[in-house]
Design an enzyme around this catalytic site. Sequence first.
Site, PDB file in Angstrom:
ATOM      1  N   ARG A  66     -10.903  16.393 -21.632  1.00 55.77           N
ATOM      2  CA  ARG A  66     -10.495  16.071 -20.271  1.00 55.77           C
ATOM      3  C   ARG A  66     -11.097  14.747 -19.791  1.00 55.77           C
ATOM      4  O   ARG A  66     -10.480  14.018 -19.000  1.00 55.77           O
ATOM      5  CB  ARG A  66     -10.912  17.209 -19.326  1.00 55.77           C
ATOM      6  CG  ARG A  66     -10.208  17.131 -17.986  1.00 55.77           C
ATOM      7  CD  ARG A  66     -10.339  18.424 -17.214  1.00 55.77           C
ATOM      8  NE  ARG A  66     -11.724  18.800 -17.056  1.00 55.77           N
ATOM      9  CZ  ARG A  66     -12.188  20.050 -17.128  1.00 55.77           C
ATOM     10  NH1 ARG A  66     -11.376  21.048 -17.355  1.00 55.77           N
ATOM     11  NH2 ARG A  66     -13.479  20.296 -16.977  1.00 55.77           N
ATOM     12  N   TYR A 119      -1.239   2.113   2.950  1.00 56.33           N
ATOM     13  CA  TYR A 119      -0.174   2.824   2.240  1.00 56.33           C
ATOM     14  C   TYR A 119       0.168   4.149   2.947  1.00 56.33           C
ATOM     15  O   TYR A 119      -0.709   4.988   3.165  1.00 56.33           O
ATOM     16  CB  TYR A 119      -0.692   3.073   0.817  1.00 56.33           C
ATOM     17  CG  TYR A 119       0.225   3.769  -0.135  1.00 56.33           C
ATOM     18  CD1 TYR A 119       1.446   3.209  -0.501  1.00 56.33           C
ATOM     19  CD2 TYR A 119      -0.150   4.983  -0.711  1.00 56.33           C
ATOM     20  CE1 TYR A 119       2.268   3.845  -1.407  1.00 56.33           C
ATOM     21  CE2 TYR A 119       0.671   5.622  -1.628  1.00 56.33           C
ATOM     22  CZ  TYR A 119       1.884   5.054  -1.973  1.00 56.33           C
ATOM     23  OH  TYR A 119       2.694   5.691  -2.873  1.00 56.33           O
ATOM     24  N   ASP A 190      -7.974  -0.397  -0.978  1.00 56.78           N
ATOM     25  CA  ASP A 190      -6.872  -0.196  -1.927  1.00 56.78           C
ATOM     26  C   ASP A 190      -6.488  -1.588  -2.411  1.00 56.78           C
ATOM     27  O   ASP A 190      -5.996  -2.410  -1.640  1.00 56.78           O
ATOM     28  CB  ASP A 190      -5.702   0.493  -1.210  1.00 56.78           C
ATOM     29  CG  ASP A 190      -4.517   0.755  -2.147  1.00 56.78           C
ATOM     30  OD1 ASP A 190      -4.329  -0.008  -3.123  1.00 56.78           O
ATOM     31  OD2 ASP A 190      -3.762   1.711  -1.897  1.00 56.78           O
ATOM     32  N   LYS A 215       1.510   0.289 -10.765  1.00 56.25           N
ATOM     33  CA  LYS A 215       2.208  -0.927 -10.355  1.00 56.25           C
ATOM     34  C   LYS A 215       2.001  -2.045 -11.385  1.00 56.25           C
ATOM     35  O   LYS A 215       2.541  -1.979 -12.457  1.00 56.25           O
ATOM     36  CB  LYS A 215       1.747  -1.329  -8.949  1.00 56.25           C
ATOM     37  CG  LYS A 215       1.826  -0.174  -7.932  1.00 56.25           C
ATOM     38  CD  LYS A 215       3.247   0.206  -7.578  1.00 56.25           C
ATOM     39  CE  LYS A 215       3.394   1.518  -6.815  1.00 56.25           C
ATOM     40  NZ  LYS A 215       2.653   1.610  -5.574  1.00 56.25           N
TER      41      LYS A 215
HETATM   42  C1  LIG Z   1       2.060   2.862  -5.100  1.00 56.75           C
HETATM   43  C2  LIG Z   1       0.843   2.705  -4.325  1.00 56.75           C
HETATM   44  C3  LIG Z   1      -0.126   3.711  -4.309  1.00 56.75           C
HETATM   45  C4  LIG Z   1       0.055   5.037  -4.991  1.00 56.75           C
HETATM   46  O1  LIG Z   1       0.228   4.941  -6.364  1.00 56.75           O
HETATM   47  P1  LIG Z   1       0.957   6.105  -7.178  1.00 56.75           P
HETATM   48  O2  LIG Z   1       0.598   5.841  -8.581  1.00 56.75           O
HETATM   49  O3  LIG Z   1       2.421   5.956  -6.873  1.00 56.75           O
HETATM   50  O4  LIG Z   1       0.419   7.414  -6.668  1.00 56.75           O
HETATM   51  C5  LIG Z   1      -1.273   3.485  -3.585  1.00 56.75           C
HETATM   52  N1  LIG Z   1      -1.465   2.329  -2.922  1.00 56.75           N
HETATM   53  C6  LIG Z   1      -0.566   1.350  -2.913  1.00 56.75           C
HETATM   54  C7  LIG Z   1      -0.831   0.102  -2.154  1.00 56.75           C
HETATM   55  C8  LIG Z   1       0.627   1.499  -3.607  1.00 56.75           C
HETATM   56  O5  LIG Z   1       1.538   0.524  -3.576  1.00 56.75           O
END
Ligand SMILES: *Cc1c(COP(=O)(O)O)cnc(C)c1O
Length: 399
Positions: A66, A119, A190, A215
Amino acid sequence: MADLKSSRLETRLMHAGMAPFNPETRSAPVALPSMRTSTVRFADLAALDQARRRQLQGERGVTYGRAGMDTHAALEDVVCCLENAQRGFLAPSGLSAITLAMLALLNAEDHVLIADCAYGPVRYLDKTVLQRMGISTTYARATPGDLKPLVRENTRMLYIESPGSLLFEMLDIPALAQFARDHNLLLVTDNTWGSGYAYRPLDLGADVSVIAGTKYIGGHSDLMLGAVVANDDEIIQALNVNHYAMGYSVSADDAWLALRGARTLPIRLREHAQNALRICAHLADWSQTVQIYHPAWPQDAGHALWQRDCTGSNGMLAVELAITEAQSRRFVDALTLFGIGFSWGGFESLVQWVELPALKVHSYWPGRSNPIVRLHIGLEDPADLIADLDQALYCALKT
Ligand SMILES: *Cc1c(COP(=O)(O)O)cnc(C)c1O
């Protein structure tokens, strides 16, 4: 091996997480394979004890699948290299990485200040989980002046995202880091937008950086991944304990794909950024364009902060158009090279018609009734994207 610490990011990124030489064959694979396994076997109990001791000391010691094997460790190294971090933890999605950071660092009765440009799903996490855990939140424009009156005795964290979601307003991370230090708050950012390559919040004073690897790190729209990175030993220890306790696990194949994606992050991001600026320049010539939201665009309100704090940009932009809502919906439908969909960071162009309620909670939104369309500019030839945008506008305007 050369001292990678003294090398530039792009060089270090190509060499981070490399497979070590096999002492017998004195060779190693250039590309680390996906090491799929659910558990580990040890030569003897002393070896198992050693791995467990390392775990107890907070180091990376693997006694069970894990925690992830070599592929995961390599990706953790790569993410730390990008973000200039001491230690990184992988999560199965970006949102689960945000959850990890919050639940590891907050307790019942704590209060969190959240940038109102964060977000959207963070609000859902708040409503469904944080509130139930006795954690309270306040959303505000993330400037020290706006935040100061909102700090309470039990405020423990400032959670921000720069540039903000949807409209990409730049926040002053160094000033917010100072504010957080002055009020004894943890600053959590973030950094999906910068993904370490274009922006490094830890270097600017943040305590924790969270990235959705889904992303730009993955970069090919084929995996879900998150990461949380930090430098402070106490924070790392809290993340380590909670990461294990909550059972976070990432597929080795996804870690492998992300590792593969990360190697080309610099050249992809440069291309996305260059294409996005070409599109901005074209959109600026449309008489219907009211405002372009993209910090690398010289007319953007956050451009000076972007120049000061960022080392690159990406393919995200939003455009506000003086057309009717119906026309803007026809515009989106008429695009042929932009897929209608959420997310971004892959090779392809995407378009999102931004819903008004999502904008209304952002204090940066100027409050005009014009529709706003968010674009992710992919790696297509920008001349084709421009032709597509032009024909879609023509379709939208003709009666
Ligand atoms: C897409 C995104 C997330 C979440 O990511 P996931 O992998 O889709 O859960 C968090 N913060 C930002 C700024 C994002 O664009």
